[in-house]
Design an enzyme around this catalytic site. Structure first.
Site, PDB file in Angstrom:
ATOM      1  N   GLY A  34      21.035  42.896  20.878  1.00  8.78           N
ATOM      2  CA  GLY A  34      22.220  43.200  20.084  1.00  8.78           C
ATOM      3  C   GLY A  34      22.715  44.620  20.230  1.00  8.78           C
ATOM      4  O   GLY A  34      23.598  45.045  19.484  1.00  8.78           O
ATOM      5  N   CYS A  56      46.632  27.102  29.640  1.00  8.65           N
ATOM      6  CA  CYS A  56      47.604  26.453  28.762  1.00  8.65           C
ATOM      7  C   CYS A  56      47.187  26.565  27.302  1.00  8.65           C
ATOM      8  O   CYS A  56      46.983  25.566  26.618  1.00  8.65           O
ATOM      9  CB  CYS A  56      47.761  25.004  29.180  1.00  8.65           C
ATOM     10  SG  CYS A  56      48.192  24.879  30.916  1.00  8.65           S
TER      11      CYS A  56
HETATM   12  C1  PLP Z   1      21.719  36.811  22.645  1.00 13.80           C
HETATM   13  C2  PLP Z   1      20.348  37.216  22.328  1.00 13.80           C
HETATM   14  C3  PLP Z   1      19.871  38.451  22.769  1.00 13.80           C
HETATM   15  C4  PLP Z   1      20.724  39.456  23.501  1.00 13.80           C
HETATM   16  O1  PLP Z   1      21.785  39.914  22.744  1.00 13.80           O
HETATM   17  P1  PLP Z   1      22.682  41.125  23.307  1.00 13.80           P
HETATM   18  O2  PLP Z   1      23.709  41.307  22.261  1.00 13.80           O
HETATM   19  O3  PLP Z   1      23.271  40.667  24.589  1.00 13.80           O
HETATM   20  O4  PLP Z   1      21.779  42.283  23.480  1.00 13.80           O
HETATM   21  C5  PLP Z   1      18.559  38.765  22.510  1.00 13.80           C
HETATM   22  N1  PLP Z   1      17.746  37.903  21.839  1.00 13.80           N
HETATM   23  C6  PLP Z   1      18.179  36.704  21.394  1.00 13.80           C
HETATM   24  C7  PLP Z   1      17.251  35.806  20.682  1.00 13.80           C
HETATM   25  C8  PLP Z   1      19.491  36.322  21.618  1.00 13.80           C
HETATM   26  O5  PLP Z   1      19.916  35.147  21.168  1.00 13.80           O
END
Ligand code: PLP
Length: 449
Positions: A264, A376
């Site tokens: 994240g 579209c």
């Molecule tokens: C999507 C996800 C990530 C990576 O998220 P980013 O925002 O791309 O860093 C890491 N762990 C889990 C469990 C995820 O679902």
């Protein structure tokens, strides 16, 4: 990710910031006539050679970002979240840089393992794992399966069979709201992922797993959202997770050896946007972990993080050709040859990009334009409120930086436009990683005629 080499002066007449390359790959250089080079390769030459739309991926930027993580997070497992972007070359780069991998399906897992990634360094996630996902995970010997709901406990144990033992983790919802948009906030109790800390379902699942001899609980996992630019929510999550580990220790006498805090990590899509400070994150997580474990009388577990966007996003550049320019009332629509079929993110979460004219120098006053795709749907927008030269016209090339994550991996076959190729650039050389999807590809799947 450091300084950019300036090979030509900022042209007169451009507003401050219009020539800002801060969100571009570190290898980006200015060439004459408004062109840019990434990885030592001219973008307008790439557009001519490979046609548009096309995606360019800077190998050195991907590797550099992996190394930044390894340096910032010593004594931590760094797992690349494959769903951001996956290809065989990406699997190799990530493996060579010493990262692990986080996957969400049998498809991602099989691609990784058949491209040489060690299965024991892979973690399988998913809120609805199919029988095929679990079969592949057990057959290939995946390192960890992250249990996302109570029904998975008996299912995985049954699939493991007598005498077998699979390492698992539990995805916990720590009750934290963080992230760039509602649709990417996954740390609260009102969304589909994980087991709640607040209502006791995480504790209940942990007790059941500990009583299941075919499952080895190695630790807890949480992923609180995406595009988070502050350290604080991670620290709150960390403390809640250590609190849960302490309760598990009190209730069952078990000190869980691993704690995975997910990904994240936020990046800038446009110059001036905030970025998560990885060094600060690493330092404060380490300090917070030591402190809260000491307070709880727990041994310090091994940490893991799972960045996806922050590894792949800034390494990618999307190239489009302008097909039409339309002025309606106050608005200018610049329509390009791609769109929501190669980048659904603006339509999904309203994200903003900073496209740039390349391949020609314009002295026209900048104007605010809406860059739209060719599909579209009225929602087929690539960049709202983009600052582009006022004389933008059909035939011009637009380059969109920070295009490496959650674009091609979310691409679709809409309108049979075909997914763009992915071209890796490195030290002056361009290599096709994925070719363009053609009508023959669609035809070969369409076997009902
Ligand atoms: C999507 C996800 C990530 C990576 O998220 P980013 O925002 O791309 O860093 C890491 N762990 C889990 C469990 C995820 O679902």
């Amino acid at each position: 990710m450091g300084d950019h080499v300036v090979t030509a002066a900022v042209p007169a007449g451009l507003p401050a910031g219009a020539d800002d390359l801060s969100v571009w790959p570190a290898s980006t250089t200015r060439l004459p006539d408004g062109d840019l080079a990434v990885g030592g390769v001219s973008l307008s030459e790439l557009a001519d050679r490979f046609d548009t739309p096309a995606y360019v991926l800077d190998e050195a930027e991907v590797r550099g970002r992996c190394r930044t993580y390894r340096d910032a997070f010593p004594d931590t497992d760094v797992l690349y979240a494959a769903k951001a972007f996956l290809s065989r070359a990406m699997v190799r780069w990530v493996r060579e840089e010493g990262l692990g991998l986080d996957v969400c399906s049998a498809g991602e897992l099989e691609l990784a393992v058949t491209s040489g990634f060690p299965a024991e360094r892979v973690v399988l996630h998913g809120n609805a794992k199919s029988p095929r996902d679990l079969e592949a995970a057990l057959r290939l010997g995946v390192g960890r399966i992250v249990i996302d709901g109570p029904s998975e406990i008996a299912r995985i144990a049954a699939a493991v069979g007598p005498g077998g033992r699979q390492k698992v983790m539990v995805r916990v919802v720590p009750g934290i709201s963080a992230g760039g948009h509602d649709k990417i906030r996954t740390g609260t109790d009102d969304q589909k992922f994980g087991l709640s800390l607040a209502d006791g379902s995480a504790q209940h699942a942990i007790a059941r797993i500990l009583g299941q001899p075919r499952l080895e609980l190695t630790g807890l996992h949480c992923h609180i959202g995406s595009q988070i630019t502050e350290v604080k929510p991670y620290l709150v999550a960390l403390r809640r997770m250590v609190g849960l580990m302490a309760r598990v220790h009190d209730a069952h006498g078990v000190a869980l050896p691993e704690l995975d805090l997910g990904g994240g990590h936020g990046i800038a899509y446009r110059p001036g946007e905030p970025v998560l400070d990885l060094t600060a994150l690493a330092r404060r997580l380490r300090a917070g972990l030591i402190e809260s474990c000491a307070a709880a009388g727990l041994p310090v577990p091994r940490l893991a993080v799972e960045p996806g966007r922050a590894v792949a996003g800034p390494a990618g550049v999307a190239l489009y050709r302008v097909l039409a320019v339309k002025r309606t009332g106050e608005k200018v629509f610049v329509a390009v040859d791609g769109g929501m079929s190669d980048n659904p993110r603006p339509a999904l979460y309203g994200v903003r990009y900073a496209p740039r004219l390349i391949g020609r120098r314009s002295t026209a006053e900048p104007r605010t334009a809406t860059v739209v795709g060719r599909h579209c749907e009225a929602g087929d927008i690539l960049a709202a409120d983009a600052e582009l030269p006022g004389d933008i016209r059909p035939g011009d090339l637009l380059a969109v930086p920070v295009a490496g994550a959650y674009q091609l991996s979310m691409a679709s076959g809409y309108n049979l436009v075909g997914r763009p190729p992915v071209i890796a650039v490195h030290e002056g050389t361009a290599t096709t990683l994925m070719r363009r999807e053609t009508l023959d590809d669609f035809r070969s799947r369409d076997i009902g005629g």
